[in-house]
Design a protein around this motif. Sequence first.
Motif, mmCIF file in Angstrom:
data_model
loop_
_atom_site.group_PDB
_atom_site.id
_atom_site.type_symbol
_atom_site.label_atom_id
_atom_site.label_comp_id
_atom_site.label_asym_id
_atom_site.label_seq_id
_atom_site.Cartn_x
_atom_site.Cartn_y
_atom_site.Cartn_z
ATOM 1 N N TYR A 1 5.712 2.361 -1.141
ATOM 2 C CA TYR A 1 4.711 1.362 -0.894
ATOM 3 C C TYR A 1 5.206 0.219 0.100
ATOM 4 O O TYR A 1 6.161 -0.315 -0.087
ATOM 5 C CB TYR A 1 4.258 0.604 -2.373
ATOM 6 C CG TYR A 1 3.570 1.166 -3.122
ATOM 7 C CD1 TYR A 1 2.282 1.414 -3.477
ATOM 8 C CD2 TYR A 1 4.474 2.364 -3.936
ATOM 9 C CE1 TYR A 1 1.775 2.300 -4.347
ATOM 10 C CE2 TYR A 1 3.775 3.158 -4.844
ATOM 11 C CZ TYR A 1 2.306 2.938 -5.083
ATOM 12 O OH TYR A 1 1.772 3.915 -5.868
ATOM 13 N N ARG A 2 4.389 -0.120 1.141
ATOM 14 C CA ARG A 2 4.741 -0.924 2.188
ATOM 15 C C ARG A 2 3.812 -2.373 2.103
ATOM 16 O O ARG A 2 2.856 -2.121 1.900
ATOM 17 C CB ARG A 2 4.688 -0.225 3.588
ATOM 18 C CG ARG A 2 4.953 -1.139 4.672
ATOM 19 C CD ARG A 2 5.226 -0.263 6.060
ATOM 20 N NE ARG A 2 5.893 0.659 5.917
ATOM 21 C CZ ARG A 2 7.469 0.727 6.138
ATOM 22 N NH1 ARG A 2 7.983 -0.495 6.243
ATOM 23 N NH2 ARG A 2 7.901 1.866 5.883
ATOM 24 N N THR B 1 9.506 -2.880 1.347
ATOM 25 C CA THR B 1 9.024 -1.658 0.521
ATOM 26 C C THR B 1 9.237 -1.566 -0.872
ATOM 27 O O THR B 1 10.217 -2.385 -1.211
ATOM 28 C CB THR B 1 9.309 -0.503 1.335
ATOM 29 O OG1 THR B 1 10.452 -0.222 1.213
ATOM 30 C CG2 THR B 1 8.687 -0.191 2.767
ATOM 31 N N THR C 1 1.685 -5.080 3.038
ATOM 32 C CA THR C 1 0.591 -4.979 4.207
ATOM 33 C C THR C 1 0.661 -6.326 5.253
ATOM 34 O O THR C 1 0.070 -6.173 6.301
ATOM 35 C CB THR C 1 -0.487 -4.944 3.575
ATOM 36 O OG1 THR C 1 -0.991 -6.303 2.746
ATOM 37 C CG2 THR C 1 -0.984 -3.895 2.716
ATOM 38 N N ARG D 1 0.833 -1.270 -0.047
ATOM 39 C CA ARG D 1 -0.102 -0.237 0.098
ATOM 40 C C ARG D 1 0.899 1.256 -0.035
ATOM 41 O O ARG D 1 1.820 1.432 0.612
ATOM 42 C CB ARG D 1 -0.967 0.084 1.240
ATOM 43 C CG ARG D 1 -1.947 -1.095 1.373
ATOM 44 C CD ARG D 1 -3.294 -0.543 0.822
ATOM 45 N NE ARG D 1 -4.160 -1.453 0.704
ATOM 46 C CZ ARG D 1 -4.927 -1.716 -0.216
ATOM 47 N NH1 ARG D 1 -4.721 -1.279 -1.400
ATOM 48 N NH2 ARG D 1 -5.997 -2.728 -0.185
ATOM 49 N N ASN D 2 0.324 2.286 -0.731
ATOM 50 C CA ASN D 2 0.988 3.829 -0.749
ATOM 51 C C ASN D 2 1.083 4.311 0.263
ATOM 52 O O ASN D 2 -0.020 4.550 1.056
ATOM 53 C CB ASN D 2 0.403 4.502 -1.880
ATOM 54 C CG ASN D 2 1.368 5.700 -2.345
ATOM 55 O OD1 ASN D 2 2.191 5.957 -1.492
ATOM 56 N ND2 ASN D 2 0.961 6.187 -3.402
ATOM 57 N N GLU D 3 2.252 4.482 0.783
ATOM 58 C CA GLU D 3 2.550 5.504 2.103
ATOM 59 C C GLU D 3 3.375 6.611 1.978
ATOM 60 O O GLU D 3 4.420 6.774 1.905
ATOM 61 C CB GLU D 3 3.198 4.661 3.084
ATOM 62 C CG GLU D 3 2.512 3.512 3.670
ATOM 63 C CD GLU D 3 3.018 2.878 4.919
ATOM 64 O OE1 GLU D 3 4.279 3.000 5.248
ATOM 65 O OE2 GLU D 3 2.342 1.822 5.414
#
Length: 189
Positions: free
Chosen positions: A62-63, A73, A65, A56-58
């Motif tokens: 992207y990390r 990442t 989940t 997921r975009n942070e």
Amino acid sequence: MKQIFFLLTLMMPFVMKAQTLKPGYYKSQDGYITVTVNQEGDAINMKDQAGDHVYRNEGGTYRNTNPKYSNFTINVVDADHFQSLKNGAGAHTWTYSGKAPSAEDFVKDEENEEDCEMAQRYMELAQKGGDDTQVNTFCGAAALMKCNMNAEGFAEYARQTIASLKQILVNPGVNPCTDVFTAAQWSAN
């Protein structure tokens, strides 16, 4: 000049967020591992030999989940490239290949499953300790690479690992992990 640099610095996060990966197959920088990637909105879905992963975009990074893999990442470089990192370091670049992977790129599921299970067994033996801890660690790491690499990639990894392993063995002529390395691999190194 300072104003241009300042403007570029301000625009960088927007440019980085705008990057979307092409859906398809990506090869690792050494060419030994292929993954399937599909980006949908703020999520990157990745499938490799070990399973499915969602990132997921942070804020441009992207990390993963899955809490077990949350230290992994992805940074999107452009539509054809991304970098994978662990704990923010050790960037590995992946390149879009576009076509379906060949048989050598993915190990057959049954073989892959066996190699992954073998890696787990060796790691459990290594955690128990004892005289063979270091050997079991080498064998477990090699089984894990066999689980995740194509045949060409594993052959190179095996060559290097066997050479290192032989240096610590009392009897380097005896293969301590015959289920990981073939007799031909062992004797050639």
